[in-house]
Design a protein around this motif. Structure first.
Motif, PDB file in Angstrom:
ATOM      1  N   ALA A  15       5.545 -40.052   3.471  1.00 37.27           N
ATOM      2  CA  ALA A  15       5.792 -39.586   2.094  1.00 37.27           C
ATOM      3  C   ALA A  15       7.144 -40.018   1.523  1.00 37.27           C
ATOM      4  N   SER A  16       7.779 -41.021   2.135  1.00 32.36           N
ATOM      5  CA  SER A  16       9.056 -41.507   1.586  1.00 32.36           C
ATOM      6  C   SER A  16       8.829 -42.319   0.306  1.00 32.36           C
ATOM      7  N   GLY A  17       7.576 -42.673   0.033  1.00 32.31           N
ATOM      8  CA  GLY A  17       7.284 -43.392  -1.211  1.00 32.31           C
ATOM      9  C   GLY A  17       6.880 -44.848  -0.994  1.00 32.31           C
ATOM     10  N   LYS A  18       6.468 -45.190   0.218  1.00 33.22           N
ATOM     11  CA  LYS A  18       6.092 -46.584   0.504  1.00 33.22           C
ATOM     12  C   LYS A  18       4.936 -47.040  -0.396  1.00 33.22           C
ATOM     13  N   GLY A  19       3.856 -46.248  -0.382  1.00 32.98           N
ATOM     14  CA  GLY A  19       2.676 -46.623  -1.176  1.00 32.98           C
ATOM     15  C   GLY A  19       3.003 -46.726  -2.658  1.00 32.98           C
ATOM     16  N   THR A  20       3.806 -45.787  -3.149  1.00 36.43           N
ATOM     17  CA  THR A  20       4.185 -45.774  -4.573  1.00 36.43           C
ATOM     18  C   THR A  20       4.975 -47.037  -4.924  1.00 36.43           C
ATOM     19  N   GLN A  21       5.943 -47.388  -4.093  1.00 38.42           N
ATOM     20  CA  GLN A  21       6.741 -48.597  -4.366  1.00 38.42           C
ATOM     21  C   GLN A  21       5.890 -49.853  -4.211  1.00 38.42           C
ATOM     22  N   SER A  35      -1.686 -52.107   3.868  1.00 43.31           N
ATOM     23  CA  SER A  35      -1.184 -50.833   4.396  1.00 43.31           C
ATOM     24  C   SER A  35      -1.900 -50.532   5.709  1.00 43.31           C
ATOM     25  N   ALA A  36      -1.109 -50.355   6.777  1.00 46.35           N
ATOM     26  CA  ALA A  36      -1.712 -50.049   8.085  1.00 46.35           C
ATOM     27  C   ALA A  36      -2.511 -48.746   8.005  1.00 46.35           C
ATOM     28  N   GLY A  37      -1.956 -47.746   7.298  1.00 42.56           N
ATOM     29  CA  GLY A  37      -2.661 -46.468   7.171  1.00 42.56           C
ATOM     30  C   GLY A  37      -3.992 -46.631   6.435  1.00 42.56           C
ATOM     31  N   ASP A  38      -3.999 -47.447   5.364  1.00 45.37           N
ATOM     32  CA  ASP A  38      -5.251 -47.667   4.613  1.00 45.37           C
ATOM     33  C   ASP A  38      -6.273 -48.408   5.474  1.00 45.37           C
ATOM     34  N   LEU A  39      -5.808 -49.394   6.247  1.00 41.10           N
ATOM     35  CA  LEU A  39      -6.745 -50.121   7.121  1.00 41.10           C
ATOM     36  C   LEU A  39      -7.386 -49.145   8.113  1.00 41.10           C
ATOM     37  N   LEU A  40      -6.544 -48.228   8.635  1.00 37.69           N
ATOM     38  CA  LEU A  40      -7.071 -47.253   9.609  1.00 37.69           C
ATOM     39  C   LEU A  40      -8.042 -46.273   8.941  1.00 37.69           C
ATOM     40  N   ARG A  41      -7.701 -45.827   7.731  1.00 32.16           N
ATOM     41  CA  ARG A  41      -8.619 -44.897   7.042  1.00 32.16           C
ATOM     42  C   ARG A  41      -9.942 -45.599   6.712  1.00 32.16           C
ATOM     43  N   ASP A  90       2.916 -52.585   4.731  1.00 34.75           N
ATOM     44  CA  ASP A  90       3.354 -51.195   4.525  1.00 34.75           C
ATOM     45  C   ASP A  90       2.958 -50.366   5.753  1.00 34.75           C
ATOM     46  N   GLY A  91       3.976 -49.807   6.431  1.00 37.89           N
ATOM     47  CA  GLY A  91       3.675 -48.935   7.577  1.00 37.89           C
ATOM     48  C   GLY A  91       3.422 -49.678   8.872  1.00 37.89           C
ATOM     49  N   TYR A  92       3.832 -50.889   8.961  1.00 39.33           N
ATOM     50  CA  TYR A  92       3.738 -51.686  10.186  1.00 39.33           C
ATOM     51  C   TYR A  92       4.886 -52.680  10.159  1.00 39.33           C
ATOM     52  N   GLY A 128       2.624 -32.045  -2.548  1.00 37.87           N
ATOM     53  CA  GLY A 128       2.156 -32.283  -3.917  1.00 37.87           C
ATOM     54  C   GLY A 128       1.343 -33.559  -4.083  1.00 37.87           C
ATOM     55  N   ARG A 129       1.222 -34.348  -3.035  1.00 39.61           N
ATOM     56  CA  ARG A 129       0.535 -35.640  -3.188  1.00 39.61           C
ATOM     57  C   ARG A 129      -0.969 -35.457  -3.413  1.00 39.61           C
ATOM     58  N   ARG A 130      -1.520 -36.249  -4.321  1.00 41.91           N
ATOM     59  CA  ARG A 130      -2.966 -36.302  -4.540  1.00 41.91           C
ATOM     60  C   ARG A 130      -3.369 -37.761  -4.721  1.00 41.91           C
TER      61      ARG A 130
HETATM   62  P1  AP5 Z   1       3.650 -42.053  -1.110  1.00 40.74           P
HETATM   63  O1  AP5 Z   1       3.979 -43.261  -1.928  1.00 40.74           O
HETATM   64  O2  AP5 Z   1       2.210 -41.714  -0.883  1.00 40.74           O
HETATM   65  O3  AP5 Z   1       4.439 -42.111   0.290  1.00 40.74           O
HETATM   66  P2  AP5 Z   1       4.171 -42.983   1.602  1.00 40.74           P
HETATM   67  O4  AP5 Z   1       5.515 -43.336   2.178  1.00 40.74           O
HETATM   68  O5  AP5 Z   1       3.227 -44.108   1.298  1.00 40.74           O
HETATM   69  O6  AP5 Z   1       3.540 -41.845   2.507  1.00 40.74           O
HETATM   70  P3  AP5 Z   1       2.424 -41.862   3.618  1.00 40.74           P
HETATM   71  O7  AP5 Z   1       2.165 -40.418   3.946  1.00 40.74           O
HETATM   72  O8  AP5 Z   1       1.271 -42.704   3.164  1.00 40.74           O
HETATM   73  O9  AP5 Z   1       3.130 -42.463   4.821  1.00 40.74           O
HETATM   74  P4  AP5 Z   1       2.698 -42.330   6.289  1.00 40.74           P
HETATM   75  O10 AP5 Z   1       3.609 -43.311   6.913  1.00 40.74           O
HETATM   76  O11 AP5 Z   1       2.690 -40.986   6.855  1.00 40.74           O
HETATM   77  O12 AP5 Z   1       1.139 -42.655   6.202  1.00 40.74           O
HETATM   78  P5  AP5 Z   1       0.295 -43.926   6.583  1.00 40.74           P
HETATM   79  O13 AP5 Z   1      -0.914 -43.890   5.747  1.00 40.74           O
HETATM   80  O14 AP5 Z   1       1.108 -45.157   6.611  1.00 40.74           O
HETATM   81  O15 AP5 Z   1       4.409 -40.813  -1.793  1.00 40.74           O
HETATM   82  C1  AP5 Z   1       4.229 -39.504  -1.335  1.00 40.74           C
HETATM   83  C2  AP5 Z   1       4.201 -38.529  -2.540  1.00 40.74           C
HETATM   84  O16 AP5 Z   1       5.487 -38.503  -3.165  1.00 40.74           O
HETATM   85  C3  AP5 Z   1       3.206 -38.934  -3.641  1.00 40.74           C
HETATM   86  O17 AP5 Z   1       2.629 -37.781  -4.192  1.00 40.74           O
HETATM   87  C4  AP5 Z   1       4.070 -39.657  -4.681  1.00 40.74           C
HETATM   88  O18 AP5 Z   1       3.537 -39.541  -6.009  1.00 40.74           O
HETATM   89  C5  AP5 Z   1       5.397 -38.935  -4.541  1.00 40.74           C
HETATM   90  N1  AP5 Z   1       6.536 -39.815  -4.781  1.00 40.74           N
HETATM   91  C6  AP5 Z   1       6.703 -41.100  -4.336  1.00 40.74           C
HETATM   92  N2  AP5 Z   1       7.892 -41.585  -4.727  1.00 40.74           N
HETATM   93  C7  AP5 Z   1       8.509 -40.580  -5.421  1.00 40.74           C
HETATM   94  C8  AP5 Z   1       9.791 -40.456  -6.068  1.00 40.74           C
HETATM   95  N3  AP5 Z   1      10.680 -41.465  -6.067  1.00 40.74           N
HETATM   96  N4  AP5 Z   1      10.103 -39.262  -6.647  1.00 40.74           N
HETATM   97  C9  AP5 Z   1       9.224 -38.227  -6.642  1.00 40.74           C
HETATM   98  N5  AP5 Z   1       7.989 -38.289  -6.052  1.00 40.74           N
HETATM   99  C10 AP5 Z   1       7.646 -39.449  -5.443  1.00 40.74           C
HETATM  100  O19 AP5 Z   1      -0.070 -43.560   8.107  1.00 40.74           O
HETATM  101  C11 AP5 Z   1      -0.869 -42.440   8.425  1.00 40.74           C
HETATM  102  C12 AP5 Z   1      -1.072 -42.381   9.928  1.00 40.74           C
HETATM  103  O20 AP5 Z   1      -1.757 -43.568  10.368  1.00 40.74           O
HETATM  104  C13 AP5 Z   1       0.192 -42.318  10.801  1.00 40.74           C
HETATM  105  O21 AP5 Z   1       0.659 -40.990  10.956  1.00 40.74           O
HETATM  106  C14 AP5 Z   1      -0.329 -42.907  12.123  1.00 40.74           C
HETATM  107  O22 AP5 Z   1      -1.075 -41.933  12.840  1.00 40.74           O
HETATM  108  C15 AP5 Z   1      -1.289 -43.978  11.646  1.00 40.74           C
HETATM  109  N6  AP5 Z   1      -0.616 -45.286  11.522  1.00 40.74           N
HETATM  110  C16 AP5 Z   1      -0.255 -45.913  10.359  1.00 40.74           C
HETATM  111  N7  AP5 Z   1       0.359 -47.083  10.629  1.00 40.74           N
HETATM  112  C17 AP5 Z   1       0.377 -47.195  11.988  1.00 40.74           C
HETATM  113  C18 AP5 Z   1       0.900 -48.175  12.879  1.00 40.74           C
HETATM  114  N8  AP5 Z   1       1.552 -49.265  12.446  1.00 40.74           N
HETATM  115  N9  AP5 Z   1       0.757 -47.962  14.217  1.00 40.74           N
HETATM  116  C19 AP5 Z   1       0.116 -46.871  14.687  1.00 40.74           C
HETATM  117  N10 AP5 Z   1      -0.382 -45.899  13.887  1.00 40.74           N
HETATM  118  C20 AP5 Z   1      -0.247 -46.062  12.559  1.00 40.74           C
END
Ligand code: AP5
Length: 240
Positions: A15-21, A35-41, A90-92, A128-130
């Motif tokens: 939730a640091s904002g990777k997907g948003t950026q 996005s590694a997370g999207d590929l996994l989902r 993103d995320g890898y 708050g994310r949706r």
């Molecule tokens: P958002 O942009 O969604 O944040 P994000 O950094 O993309 O958050 P993720 O939760 O997607 O990151 P993650 O690393 O946990 O998940 P991932 O899918 O990669 O922003 C969050 C919220 O804040 C939104 O509501 C947005 O509107 C708001 N926001 C953004 N910027 C803002 C700002 N500046 N001010 C105010 N609000 C703001 O991974 C999920 C899981 O998959 C992992 O836990 C792991 O189990 C697995 N996985 C993924 N990658 C790997 C890998 N490489 N190896 C092994 N497992 C993996």
């Protein structure tokens, strides 16, 4: 001869904002967002055995095993669109072994971006994310609310964001989803390993961005770094 397309990695806590950026970066620079997370989902949604295993790890905030993730990312990076237009990964990698595996396949980033956001802010962002299942766009109930009632009505939450659909922020902060806390712990442990590896590579620039600002301001910082990098590549091709 035009310089090769940009290759960027973006890292940061959940939730640091990777997907948003990434949405803003791809809009301006036309890179392919992977996005590694999207590929996994997507793998989970396909109902495969790998998807089932991945979900088990994601639900507990653990990294999905490399056997599943590495080839998935490598295959996506090897597709023609990413080779031609450049990529934004993103995320890898999330561990030094993932970084090493990608280096071994010949994928070297030009830029490694780390988004830095304090933990209490991360909690509020997750809660708050949706997501819009129709467009894939990321919203936040407070910071990026949906544009219309119709979109608001169809927004969904991610399965690993919160266990109980509690609606009060303070309540959730108090008994905050263990899943998110575990994801944070895993991230903190791995990020310094990965950073030090890219710091050692001569052709990779690492930058830390303060992510605790409105998303447009965060993007301005990233945009400045990207413009500078592109300008340097155009004026001094030997820097590639
Ligand atoms: P958002 O942009 O969604 O944040 P994000 O950094 O993309 O958050 P993720 O939760 O997607 O990151 P993650 O690393 O946990 O998940 P991932 O899918 O990669 O922003 C969050 C919220 O804040 C939104 O509501 C947005 O509107 C708001 N926001 C953004 N910027 C803002 C700002 N500046 N001010 C105010 N609000 C703001 O991974 C999920 C899981 O998959 C992992 O836990 C792991 O189990 C697995 N996985 C993924 N990658 C790997 C890998 N490489 N190896 C092994 N497992 C993996």
């Amino acid at each position: 001869v035009p310089p090769p397309p940009l290759k960027i990695m973006i890292s940061g806590a959940p939730a640091s904002g990777k997907g948003t950026q990434c949405e803003l970066i791809t809009q301006k620079y036309g890179l392919v967002h992977i996005s590694a997370g999207d590929l996994l989902r997507a793998e989970i949604a396909s109902g495969s055995e790998n998807g089932r295993l991945a979900k088990e790890h994601m639900e507990t905030g653990q990294l999905v095993p490399n056997e599943i993730v590495v080839m998935m990312v490598k295959d996506r990076l090897s597709q023609t669109d990413a080779e031609q237009n450049g990529w934004l990964l993103d995320g890898y990698p999330r561990s030094s072994s993932q970084a090493t595996a990608l280096q071994g396949f010949g994928f070297h980033p030009d830029l490694f971006i780390v988004l830095e956001v304090p933990e209490d802010i991360l909690v509020e962002r997750v809660v708050g994310r949706r997501l819009d299942p129709v467009t894939g766009k990321i919203y936040h109930l407070k910071y990026s609310p949906p544009e219309t009632e119709e979109i608001a009505a169809r927004l969904t939450q991610r399965f690993d964001d919160t266990e109980e659909k509690a609606s009060q922020y303070l309540y959730i902060c108090f008994c905050f989803s263990r899943k998110v806390k575990l994801r944070l712990k895993t991230h903190n442990h791995n990020v310094s390993d990965v950073l030090s590896m890219y710091d050692d590579l001569i052709h990779t620039l690492s930058i830390s961005i303060k992510g605790n600002r409105p998303k447009e301001e965060v993007f301005t910082q990233i945009d400045a770094a990207l413009s500078e990098m592109l300008q340097q590549r155009n004026t001094d091709p030997s820097s590639l």
